[in-house]
Design a protein around this motif. Sequence first.
Motif: not given
Length: 849
Positions: A763-773
């Motif tokens: 994914t390139e969706d920063g909001f999804v990445i933030a939740e995973e982080d």
Amino acid sequence: MRAFARAMAVSRSTVAESKNQVGAIGTEPGENIIVIRSWHPLVSHDPGKNLPVRHREQRFKALQFMRVEAFQVRTRERRKNQVQFPEAAPLRTKQCLFAPDFQLGQIHHGAMYIARKPDCAMVKAGRPFRRRDHADRPVAEAAQGDTMARMRPAILNPLFADAITLTGIGSKVAKLLAGALGTTPVQPRVKDLVLHLPANVVDRSYRPNLQRAEAGRIATVAVNILEYLPRRSPRQPFRVLAADDTAAMEVVFFTGNPERIKARLPLKSRRLISGRIDRFSERLQMIHPDYIVAAEDEAGVPEFDVVYRTTEGLPPRSLQKLIGRALERVAEFPEWQDSAWRELNHWNDFRTALFTAHGPRTESELSPVSPARKRLAYDELLASQLALALIRNRMRSRPGRALKAEGVLRGKAIAALPYRLTETQRSAISEITAAMEDGSRMLQLLQGDVGSGKTVVAMAALLNAVEAGCQGALMAPTEILARQHLASLAPMADAAGVRIALLTGRERGGARDALLARVGAGTIDILIGTHAIFYDQVQFRDLGLAVVDEQHRFGVHQRMQLQGKGDIPADVLVMTATPIPRTLQLTAYGDMQVSRLTSKPAGRKPVATRAIPLSRIDEVIAGLKRAIAKDQRCFWICPLVQESEVLDLAAAEQRAASLRKIFGSRVGLVHGKLKAAERDAAMRSFASGETRILVATTVIEVGVDIPQAAIMAIEHAERFGLAQLHQLRGRVGRGTSAATCLLIYQEPLGAMAKERLSILRRTEDGFVIAEEDLRLRGAGEVLGTKQSGLPDFHFADLAAHQELLVAASDDARILLERDPELISARGRALRVLLYLFGRDEAVRYLRAG
């Protein structure tokens, strides 16, 4: 102890000085005058914060109640030999530091005089003391008015006493405790021990006979000590033969004094021993038992042994005993939770939950979702959310001003852009404009993914402030980013006819003075800069809006310092390119309104992301040759500047040298240790195409906008966090051509690193990445606790307690709607909660009206 207080009993006709003894008050009413002299402040001059009533200040405890305990105090006496008192009890509302029939006298050369009314003859005590700094105020100055009435609830005083007041804690242990509890350099308090929960529990309830003992298990066995087995050399372990009625076992010690071991395990004695049982050469053995006690002392080996995180030099069992003593000081607090919510969750009261959390019997009770820990976590989250809500209410209640603009300047600047704004950009501009016009102080968070166009939105807000007759400021964390902002915003400023300038630490001498003079005179409309804007010399004519880019790189106090640079506090807009999960928004930015940019400008193409092992770096080099032949440019990111003897990681300088052997002068280098002029020159060369490969550290993580850059190679990508990798990837794909991100990793990959790289590829969706982080690394690492202002939580786990955080936020909001001054029964209990978890600042705002 250097700091000490002396009190003298003085008759009306004579002055009798006693250097070593504190005189008793009230033995002869009307005959004594009390004189106090202090080398350190007795009270905090900021009563809303934790009042630092410590050892040297306890000399004054009795004076607050007009009596003094009789005890000896010697100058420079060692602290551990002096009499210790618990912290001073708080004064009641309107209660003065001294009884009404005593009068505070003059302050002269640092000495304070006190006399009985109406006879106000002043007597000086001791020599004048040297004032060390402005915080060393005389007692009278801090005691005037009723400021002392604003202190923490008395029920918490035992917990806020220094930990050194507990039995078994001296100065050396206190220093070790500070390291173990994370309070360094501040000395730990009793409450720091109470809030330090166990990290593990050892089940010692398995108590078999030796014949049935299972190898590999922790067991507690009762044995007779039979023999000390001979050693052929001192290097061999010391072994003791022990047995019960069913079998024998060797107790093995690889270290330790044999004579001390014999004293603990005397021959023909019977002992209860607990530890891990193993089998070696068909014989049972226990290496270095955890417990050795007399057989009849069964209570000496707990069935469930809690283990706390500690530090070198402080044994776990010692820390366990100290925490047990600290828990004895926990009182029965008034219930601050909503009764219906508590019953719904089947939670015990705070004290019971705390003791349960400190005495787990199974590993499941260590889980953050166990009932006791959930109760404690909710209390902590409620304190945090209530504090943020109080501060937000206070901010809104303070006078602001309406920055109203017709949008003429904003319209001119937007019309000059070579592209159309996205819907989310237009929506964010409308939200921010409305917040600036409503007359209250604005504190707005603008968050958006990489390349979503936050800077344009910020510029629109700055132009609104200028049109309203004020100035604007935009602060960036690095000089590179500040200069990037100037380059991108200057065309918009020119189109609107607005004067814009840059201030960094590089500007010096006459040029700097001239720039500051223009800012002060108001002939600069928008000032862009770094931390240099914080300097006292930077004075605005009328600062209306302060924009802080990459807020997590700054502290909350810096934001407030910039906000206060005008006669009327400026509106504040903070921006972050790191999408923030809702849980962190509530926790770190709960005092702000939030605008989000979720779409990217039209024409942006997705970035192809690939993971490649370091062993295939030759293929990467070959790919770079093809890309450079097509006039493309490449970032090459390394985690270090120079080679390290400790870490086996790529270093930027060495990587640049190796690439120059292949590509020659087309390779540039930039990192944080270069001088600013050298960094700027390297960036200009890369932007112009003079160099095609730019080797860098994460100094280019944010703000660098070079549309021709189409390749991002990140060496040792497994060492970076998800959000940081996403930010780095966002430096490419800003033009019209396709872009690629290469995640070069060192094999073998750990499970978490593998999952991190996999998420980034999906994914390139920063909001999804933030939740995973957040899920993978936790809140502290995602934002950086100290930089972001994210509070340090003892009990709450934001990844595991997201639902509790949302509930706490709603609870705090509803509560303040019903009881904004916290004067109800639950409100008063919540004041205790706020102090307990160190949210004193909110209480200070509450009491300030």
